[in-house]
Design a protein around this motif. Sequence first.
Motif, PDB file in Angstrom:
ATOM      1  N   PHE A  21      57.054  37.209  62.470  1.00 12.65           N
ATOM      2  CA  PHE A  21      56.063  37.228  61.396  1.00 12.65           C
ATOM      3  C   PHE A  21      55.837  38.642  60.867  1.00 12.65           C
ATOM      4  O   PHE A  21      55.547  38.831  59.686  1.00 12.65           O
ATOM      5  N   GLY A  22      55.995  39.636  61.737  1.00 10.29           N
ATOM      6  CA  GLY A  22      55.895  41.028  61.292  1.00 10.29           C
ATOM      7  C   GLY A  22      56.994  41.385  60.307  1.00 10.29           C
ATOM      8  O   GLY A  22      56.756  42.109  59.334  1.00 10.29           O
ATOM      9  N   ILE A  23      58.201  40.883  60.547  1.00  8.13           N
ATOM     10  CA  ILE A  23      59.304  41.129  59.616  1.00  8.13           C
ATOM     11  C   ILE A  23      59.011  40.498  58.260  1.00  8.13           C
ATOM     12  O   ILE A  23      59.196  41.131  57.217  1.00  8.13           O
ATOM     13  N   ILE A  24      58.545  39.266  58.276  1.00 11.33           N
ATOM     14  CA  ILE A  24      58.262  38.570  57.015  1.00 11.33           C
ATOM     15  C   ILE A  24      57.162  39.283  56.240  1.00 11.33           C
ATOM     16  O   ILE A  24      57.295  39.540  55.032  1.00 11.33           O
ATOM     17  N   VAL A  25      56.070  39.628  56.916  1.00 11.32           N
ATOM     18  CA  VAL A  25      54.949  40.295  56.240  1.00 11.32           C
ATOM     19  C   VAL A  25      55.359  41.679  55.750  1.00 11.32           C
ATOM     20  O   VAL A  25      54.976  42.099  54.652  1.00 11.32           O
ATOM     21  N   SER A  26      56.145  42.396  56.528  1.00 14.65           N
ATOM     22  CA  SER A  26      56.569  43.734  56.120  1.00 14.65           C
ATOM     23  C   SER A  26      57.489  43.694  54.908  1.00 14.65           C
ATOM     24  O   SER A  26      57.409  44.554  54.036  1.00 14.65           O
ATOM     25  N   VAL A  27      58.368  42.709  54.839  1.00 16.95           N
ATOM     26  CA  VAL A  27      59.246  42.586  53.673  1.00 16.95           C
ATOM     27  C   VAL A  27      58.429  42.280  52.422  1.00 16.95           C
ATOM     28  O   VAL A  27      58.697  42.816  51.345  1.00 16.95           O
ATOM     29  N   VAL A  28      57.418  41.439  52.561  1.00 17.81           N
ATOM     30  CA  VAL A  28      56.553  41.149  51.420  1.00 17.81           C
ATOM     31  C   VAL A  28      55.782  42.402  51.004  1.00 17.81           C
ATOM     32  O   VAL A  28      55.547  42.647  49.826  1.00 17.81           O
ATOM     33  N   VAL A  48      50.707  47.403  56.072  1.00 18.85           N
ATOM     34  CA  VAL A  48      49.920  47.772  57.247  1.00 18.85           C
ATOM     35  C   VAL A  48      49.718  46.560  58.152  1.00 18.85           C
ATOM     36  O   VAL A  48      49.793  46.670  59.381  1.00 18.85           O
ATOM     37  N   ALA A  49      49.497  45.390  57.560  1.00 14.43           N
ATOM     38  CA  ALA A  49      49.362  44.169  58.359  1.00 14.43           C
ATOM     39  C   ALA A  49      50.660  43.879  59.117  1.00 14.43           C
ATOM     40  O   ALA A  49      50.632  43.474  60.290  1.00 14.43           O
ATOM     41  N   GLY A  50      51.799  44.090  58.470  1.00 16.31           N
ATOM     42  CA  GLY A  50      53.078  43.937  59.166  1.00 16.31           C
ATOM     43  C   GLY A  50      53.233  44.949  60.290  1.00 16.31           C
ATOM     44  O   GLY A  50      53.757  44.628  61.365  1.00 16.31           O
ATOM     45  N   GLY A  51      52.775  46.167  60.061  1.00 18.62           N
ATOM     46  CA  GLY A  51      52.824  47.183  61.109  1.00 18.62           C
ATOM     47  C   GLY A  51      51.968  46.827  62.303  1.00 18.62           C
ATOM     48  O   GLY A  51      52.354  47.053  63.454  1.00 18.62           O
ATOM     49  N   ILE A  52      50.805  46.244  62.041  1.00 22.72           N
ATOM     50  CA  ILE A  52      49.927  45.819  63.138  1.00 22.72           C
ATOM     51  C   ILE A  52      50.597  44.704  63.946  1.00 22.72           C
ATOM     52  O   ILE A  52      50.530  44.694  65.177  1.00 22.72           O
ATOM     53  N   LEU A  53      51.284  43.794  63.255  1.00 23.94           N
ATOM     54  CA  LEU A  53      52.014  42.738  63.971  1.00 23.94           C
ATOM     55  C   LEU A  53      53.127  43.321  64.835  1.00 23.94           C
ATOM     56  O   LEU A  53      53.365  42.860  65.958  1.00 23.94           O
ATOM     57  N   PHE A  54      53.809  44.344  64.331  1.00 17.68           N
ATOM     58  CA  PHE A  54      54.859  44.993  65.130  1.00 17.68           C
ATOM     59  C   PHE A  54      54.278  45.708  66.346  1.00 17.68           C
ATOM     60  O   PHE A  54      54.861  45.678  67.439  1.00 17.68           O
ATOM     61  N   ALA A 101      60.294  48.043  73.396  1.00 18.73           N
ATOM     62  CA  ALA A 101      58.847  48.051  73.175  1.00 18.73           C
ATOM     63  C   ALA A 101      58.406  49.363  72.536  1.00 18.73           C
ATOM     64  O   ALA A 101      57.577  49.369  71.613  1.00 18.73           O
ATOM     65  N   SER A 102      58.972  50.468  73.003  1.00 15.39           N
ATOM     66  CA  SER A 102      58.611  51.772  72.443  1.00 15.39           C
ATOM     67  C   SER A 102      59.030  51.883  70.981  1.00 15.39           C
ATOM     68  O   SER A 102      58.249  52.342  70.133  1.00 15.39           O
ATOM     69  N   LEU A 103      60.252  51.466  70.674  1.00 13.65           N
ATOM     70  CA  LEU A 103      60.720  51.547  69.288  1.00 13.65           C
ATOM     71  C   LEU A 103      59.965  50.594  68.367  1.00 13.65           C
ATOM     72  O   LEU A 103      59.696  50.932  67.207  1.00 13.65           O
ATOM     73  N   THR A 104      59.597  49.425  68.877  1.00 12.76           N
ATOM     74  CA  THR A 104      58.832  48.477  68.063  1.00 12.76           C
ATOM     75  C   THR A 104      57.449  49.027  67.754  1.00 12.76           C
ATOM     76  O   THR A 104      56.967  48.945  66.621  1.00 12.76           O
ATOM     77  N   MET A 105      56.806  49.622  68.754  1.00 15.10           N
ATOM     78  CA  MET A 105      55.486  50.206  68.512  1.00 15.10           C
ATOM     79  C   MET A 105      55.574  51.428  67.609  1.00 15.10           C
ATOM     80  O   MET A 105      54.689  51.653  66.777  1.00 15.10           O
ATOM     81  N   LEU A 106      56.646  52.204  67.726  1.00 17.53           N
ATOM     82  CA  LEU A 106      56.833  53.356  66.846  1.00 17.53           C
ATOM     83  C   LEU A 106      57.025  52.903  65.400  1.00 17.53           C
ATOM     84  O   LEU A 106      56.408  53.446  64.479  1.00 17.53           O
ATOM     85  N   GLY A 107      57.858  51.896  65.193  1.00 19.46           N
ATOM     86  CA  GLY A 107      58.067  51.376  63.841  1.00 19.46           C
ATOM     87  C   GLY A 107      56.807  50.775  63.255  1.00 19.46           C
ATOM     88  O   GLY A 107      56.506  50.954  62.073  1.00 19.46           O
ATOM     89  N   GLY A 108      56.047  50.057  64.066  1.00 17.66           N
ATOM     90  CA  GLY A 108      54.791  49.490  63.593  1.00 17.66           C
ATOM     91  C   GLY A 108      53.774  50.555  63.240  1.00 17.66           C
ATOM     92  O   GLY A 108      53.052  50.437  62.243  1.00 17.66           O
ATOM     93  N   LEU A 110      54.503  53.558  62.203  1.00 19.42           N
ATOM     94  CA  LEU A 110      54.943  54.180  60.951  1.00 19.42           C
ATOM     95  C   LEU A 110      54.595  53.303  59.746  1.00 19.42           C
ATOM     96  O   LEU A 110      54.244  53.821  58.677  1.00 19.42           O
ATOM     97  N   LEU A 111      54.683  51.996  59.908  1.00 19.02           N
ATOM     98  CA  LEU A 111      54.250  51.109  58.827  1.00 19.02           C
ATOM     99  C   LEU A 111      52.743  51.202  58.608  1.00 19.02           C
ATOM    100  O   LEU A 111      52.262  51.088  57.485  1.00 19.02           O
ATOM    101  N   CYS A 112      52.003  51.397  59.677  1.00 19.37           N
ATOM    102  CA  CYS A 112      50.548  51.536  59.546  1.00 19.37           C
ATOM    103  C   CYS A 112      50.162  52.830  58.843  1.00 19.37           C
ATOM    104  O   CYS A 112      49.055  52.931  58.316  1.00 19.37           O
ATOM    105  N   CYS A 113      51.044  53.803  58.825  1.00 18.94           N
ATOM    106  CA  CYS A 113      50.756  55.071  58.137  1.00 18.94           C
ATOM    107  C   CYS A 113      50.831  54.929  56.624  1.00 18.94           C
ATOM    108  O   CYS A 113      50.471  55.865  55.907  1.00 18.94           O
ATOM    109  N   SER A 114      51.269  53.809  56.109  1.00 15.31           N
ATOM    110  CA  SER A 114      51.378  53.629  54.667  1.00 15.31           C
ATOM    111  C   SER A 114      50.067  53.174  54.038  1.00 15.31           C
ATOM    112  O   SER A 114      50.033  52.811  52.873  1.00 15.31           O
TER     113      SER A 114
END
Length: 138
Positions: A21-28, A48-54, A101-108, A110-114
């Motif tokens: 669901f994070g992928i879908i929300v982030s693409v949108v 940011v919502a997609g980042g929180i899901l990640f 887990a570390s890379l997923t949280m890092l990517g999320g 970074l999405l939250c920084c937008s």
Amino acid sequence: LAVHIQTSRALMVISLLLGFFGIIVSVVGMKCTKVGEEDPITKSRIAVAGGILFVLSGLCTLAAVSLYATQVTYEFFRESTVPINARYEFGSALFIGWGAASLTMLGGSLLCCSCPTKERRGQQYYRQSQPSTAREYV
């Protein structure tokens, strides 16, 4: 199966669903897509919502892998009749899980920084022309 294995399995399934669901929300929420609203503030909030899901997906993965690693450590150091060479040890899957887990949280994160700041919400950036005193009249 043991309780810690069932719990780890459930956490990993939840993590997979949150990641999907994070992928879908982030693409949108990406600015380059035409899906959804065209407002950049709304797009960034969706990202940011997609980042929180990640981030939540990464936390579930981290919890599942760490729970299993804790159980392996407990079983290894517990006094038992099982010989030392027949006990479980950390395998590469645990390290891959911690890395994922570390890379997923890092990517999320970074999405939250937008997320747009309050100062930039109402401002429009226009290119200013040269002042009239600098122009030459011919």
